[in-house]
Write a protein that holds these residues in place. Structure first.
Motif, PDB file in Angstrom:
ATOM      1  N   THR A   1      -4.976 -61.970  26.253  1.00 55.31           N
ATOM      2  CA  THR A   1      -4.178 -61.160  25.329  1.00 55.31           C
ATOM      3  C   THR A   1      -3.201 -60.289  26.111  1.00 55.31           C
ATOM      4  OG1 THR A   1      -6.065 -61.074  23.821  1.00 55.31           O
ATOM      5  CG2 THR A   1      -4.301 -59.468  23.454  1.00 55.31           C
ATOM      6  N   PRO A   2      -1.915 -60.347  25.752  1.00 53.50           N
ATOM      7  CA  PRO A   2      -0.922 -59.522  26.451  1.00 53.50           C
ATOM      8  C   PRO A   2      -1.219 -58.025  26.287  1.00 53.50           C
ATOM      9  CG  PRO A   2       0.143 -61.162  25.044  1.00 53.50           C
ATOM     10  CD  PRO A   2      -1.313 -61.193  24.726  1.00 53.50           C
ATOM     11  N   GLU A   3      -0.909 -57.250  27.298  1.00 51.59           N
ATOM     12  CA  GLU A   3      -1.152 -55.805  27.293  1.00 51.59           C
ATOM     13  C   GLU A   3      -0.506 -55.133  26.079  1.00 51.59           C
ATOM     14  OE1 GLU A   3      -2.852 -52.344  28.733  1.00 51.59           O
ATOM     15  OE2 GLU A   3      -3.094 -54.362  29.531  1.00 51.59           O
ATOM     16  N   GLU A   4       0.690 -55.583  25.706  1.00 52.75           N
ATOM     17  CA  GLU A   4       1.380 -54.997  24.552  1.00 52.75           C
ATOM     18  C   GLU A   4       0.582 -55.193  23.269  1.00 52.75           C
ATOM     19  OE1 GLU A   4       2.977 -57.435  26.522  1.00 52.75           O
ATOM     20  OE2 GLU A   4       3.758 -55.877  27.857  1.00 52.75           O
ATOM     21  N   GLU A   5      -0.044 -56.363  23.132  1.00 50.34           N
ATOM     22  CA  GLU A   5      -0.851 -56.652  21.952  1.00 50.34           C
ATOM     23  C   GLU A   5      -2.094 -55.768  21.927  1.00 50.34           C
ATOM     24  OE1 GLU A   5      -2.107 -58.753  18.413  1.00 50.34           O
ATOM     25  OE2 GLU A   5      -0.223 -58.240  19.349  1.00 50.34           O
ATOM     26  N   ILE A   6      -2.723 -55.582  23.081  1.00 53.27           N
ATOM     27  CA  ILE A   6      -3.894 -54.709  23.170  1.00 53.27           C
ATOM     28  C   ILE A   6      -3.512 -53.278  22.793  1.00 53.27           C
ATOM     29  CG2 ILE A   6      -5.581 -53.679  24.756  1.00 53.27           C
ATOM     30  CD1 ILE A   6      -5.531 -56.409  26.251  1.00 53.27           C
TER      31      ILE A   6
ATOM     32  N   ARG B   1      -1.040 -52.353  20.859  1.00 53.73           N
ATOM     33  CA  ARG B   1      -0.744 -52.324  19.428  1.00 53.73           C
ATOM     34  C   ARG B   1      -2.036 -52.257  18.617  1.00 53.73           C
ATOM     35  NH1 ARG B   1      -1.158 -55.223  15.280  1.00 53.73           N
ATOM     36  NH2 ARG B   1      -1.850 -57.088  16.360  1.00 53.73           N
ATOM     37  N   ILE B   2      -3.005 -53.081  18.988  1.00 56.26           N
ATOM     38  CA  ILE B   2      -4.284 -53.099  18.285  1.00 56.26           C
ATOM     39  C   ILE B   2      -4.963 -51.739  18.405  1.00 56.26           C
ATOM     40  CG2 ILE B   2      -6.613 -54.085  18.296  1.00 56.26           C
ATOM     41  CD1 ILE B   2      -5.256 -56.770  19.176  1.00 56.26           C
ATOM     42  N   ALA B   3      -4.957 -51.169  19.598  1.00 55.67           N
ATOM     43  CA  ALA B   3      -5.583 -49.858  19.814  1.00 55.67           C
ATOM     44  C   ALA B   3      -4.884 -48.783  18.994  1.00 55.67           C
ATOM     45  CB  ALA B   3      -5.553 -49.502  21.300  1.00 55.67           C
TER      46      ALA B   3
ATOM     47  N   PRO C   1      -8.856 -42.546  18.119  1.00 56.99           N
ATOM     48  CA  PRO C   1      -7.932 -41.432  17.896  1.00 56.99           C
ATOM     49  C   PRO C   1      -6.796 -41.433  18.915  1.00 56.99           C
ATOM     50  CG  PRO C   1      -9.950 -40.658  18.934  1.00 56.99           C
ATOM     51  CD  PRO C   1     -10.154 -42.111  18.594  1.00 56.99           C
ATOM     52  N   ALA C   2      -5.629 -41.040  18.445  1.00 52.92           N
ATOM     53  CA  ALA C   2      -4.472 -40.962  19.331  1.00 52.92           C
ATOM     54  C   ALA C   2      -4.693 -39.849  20.353  1.00 52.92           C
ATOM     55  CB  ALA C   2      -3.209 -40.685  18.514  1.00 52.92           C
TER      56      ALA C   2
END
Length: 100
Positions: free
Chosen positions: A22-27, A29-31, A38-39
């Motif tokens: 899984t690309p880092e960007e996708e991870i 986004r999911i997070a 929490p942010a």
């Protein structure tokens, strides 16, 4: 018996091959969309403290079945979560005794 393993991990288990693919960007986004995540920003970590776990003692203990089932429903690490609840109770009791 099939010779290849399914790409889907069993419930409660991590599918490491899929995660690595899984690309880092996708991870990220999911997070960001995960309501249980929490942010946080640099301000959040500014007041963080590192707490090293104390040594563990193995004991035999008996708990009510429904209590254990409750914690097991949370997946792996249920004993750690049970320990955390007991620790918070212990700390609350210690704080009560320390009050004037």
């Amino acid at each position: 018996m099939p010779s290849s393993k399914s790409a889907k991990a069993p419930p409660g288990r991590t599918n490491w091959a899929a995660l690595r693919a899984t690309p880092e960007e996708e991870i990220e986004r999911i997070a960001a969309e995960d309501e249980d995540n929490p942010a946080t920003d640099e301000h959040h970590w500014a007041n963080a403290t590192v707490v090293l776990p104390s040594g563990k003692t193995s004991i035999h203990a008996s708990f009510d079945r429904d209590v254990v089932d409750f914690f097991k429903r949370g997946g792996r690490g249920y004993q750690t979560r049970m320990n955390a609840v007991l620790r918070r109770y212990m700390e609350a009791q210690q704080a009560k005794k320390a009050e004037p």
